[in-house]
Design an enzyme around this catalytic site. Structure first.
Site, PDB file in Angstrom:
ATOM      1  N   HIS A   1       0.768  -1.245   0.000  1.00 50.29           N
ATOM      2  CA  HIS A   1       0.000   0.000   0.000  1.00 50.29           C
ATOM      3  C   HIS A   1       0.799   1.294   0.000  1.00 50.29           C
ATOM      4  CE1 HIS A   1      -3.599  -2.334   0.534  1.00 50.29           C
ATOM      5  NE2 HIS A   1      -3.086  -2.920   1.593  1.00 50.29           N
TER       6      HIS A   1
ATOM      7  N   ARG B   1       0.115   7.722 -11.918  1.00 54.65           N
ATOM      8  CA  ARG B   1      -1.162   7.533 -11.222  1.00 54.65           C
ATOM      9  C   ARG B   1      -2.300   7.275 -12.206  1.00 54.65           C
ATOM     10  NH1 ARG B   1      -2.435  11.966  -7.256  1.00 54.65           N
ATOM     11  NH2 ARG B   1      -3.819  10.405  -6.398  1.00 54.65           N
ATOM     12  N   ASP B   2      -1.984   6.635 -13.343  1.00 54.77           N
ATOM     13  CA  ASP B   2      -2.988   6.292 -14.334  1.00 54.77           C
ATOM     14  C   ASP B   2      -3.085   4.766 -14.427  1.00 54.77           C
ATOM     15  OD1 ASP B   2      -0.618   5.641 -15.591  1.00 54.77           O
ATOM     16  OD2 ASP B   2      -0.819   7.105 -17.199  1.00 54.77           O
TER      17      ASP B   2
ATOM     18  N   LYS C   1      -5.313  -9.211  -7.975  1.00 53.04           N
ATOM     19  CA  LYS C   1      -6.017  -8.672  -6.810  1.00 53.04           C
ATOM     20  C   LYS C   1      -7.109  -7.732  -7.306  1.00 53.04           C
ATOM     21  CE  LYS C   1      -5.223  -6.520  -2.328  1.00 53.04           C
ATOM     22  NZ  LYS C   1      -4.269  -5.876  -1.431  1.00 53.04           N
TER      23      LYS C   1
ATOM     24  N   CYS D   1      -6.420   1.079  -7.453  1.00 50.93           N
ATOM     25  CA  CYS D   1      -6.343   0.267  -8.661  1.00 50.93           C
ATOM     26  C   CYS D   1      -7.427  -0.813  -8.580  1.00 50.93           C
ATOM     27  CB  CYS D   1      -4.961  -0.385  -8.774  1.00 50.93           C
ATOM     28  SG  CYS D   1      -3.604   0.801  -8.740  1.00 50.93           S
TER      29      CYS D   1
ATOM     30  N   HIS E   1      -2.739  -3.040   8.158  1.00 58.77           N
ATOM     31  CA  HIS E   1      -3.833  -3.359   7.233  1.00 58.77           C
ATOM     32  C   HIS E   1      -4.517  -2.066   6.813  1.00 58.77           C
ATOM     33  CE1 HIS E   1      -7.222  -5.450   5.419  1.00 58.77           C
ATOM     34  NE2 HIS E   1      -8.030  -4.673   6.119  1.00 58.77           N
TER      35      HIS E   1
END
Length: 145
Positions: A37, A45-46, A64, A104, A137
């Site tokens: 993360h 950031r695309d 994921k 994402c 988390h």
């Protein structure tokens, strides 16, 4: 006898000051949190960013469904476990201020690589679980402005 304790005491004090950051690096759940993360200075950031980062961070076997990258300073994220966070639900903390994030989302299809992702970026307060004062988390289900 007191003379010989001086250097030993100095080594003990210096060792205890230097230990906490090392322990943080050795915490496997914190290390996993950072891998999944954390990205301090994102490039893009695309959609391409998401596809590259998810692959680089080994989050694509299987693909994921959703993963959020938090951008900024590690110490600011860790501080959510303390003074810069508030209790949220039973075992979580919510950040006092928003963080720059990129989320994402797997666009569907096969759960096997190659994985395709759609990026969405913005700022939001994040919700994390903490253990021993460290984030372990990120709760993907909470989107708080």
């Amino acid at each position: 006898m007191a003379m010989s304790l001086g250097p030993l005491l100095l080594v003990f004090v210096l060792g205890s000051v230097a230990t906490p950051p090392t322990l943080a690096l050795d915490d496997p759940r914190y290390t996993k949190f950072l891998t999944q993360h954390y990205d301090a200075k994102p490039k893009g950031r695309d959609d391409r960013y998401c596809e590259n980062m998810m692959r680089r961070r080994s989050l694509t076997s299987p693909c994921k469904d959703v993963n959020t990258f938090v951008h900024g300073n590690k110490n600011n994220i860790k501080a959510i476990c303390g003074k810069n966070g508030s209790p949220y639900g039973e075992n979580f903390r919510i950040s006092e201020s928003p963080f720059q994030v990129t989320t994402c989302r797997h666009t569907g299809g096969s759960p096997r690589p190659p994985c395709r992702y759609r990026a969405s970026s913005g700022y939001r307060r994040i919700v994390i679980a903490c253990e021993n004062g460290l984030p372990v988390h990120l709760d993907e289900s909470v989107i708080s402005q």
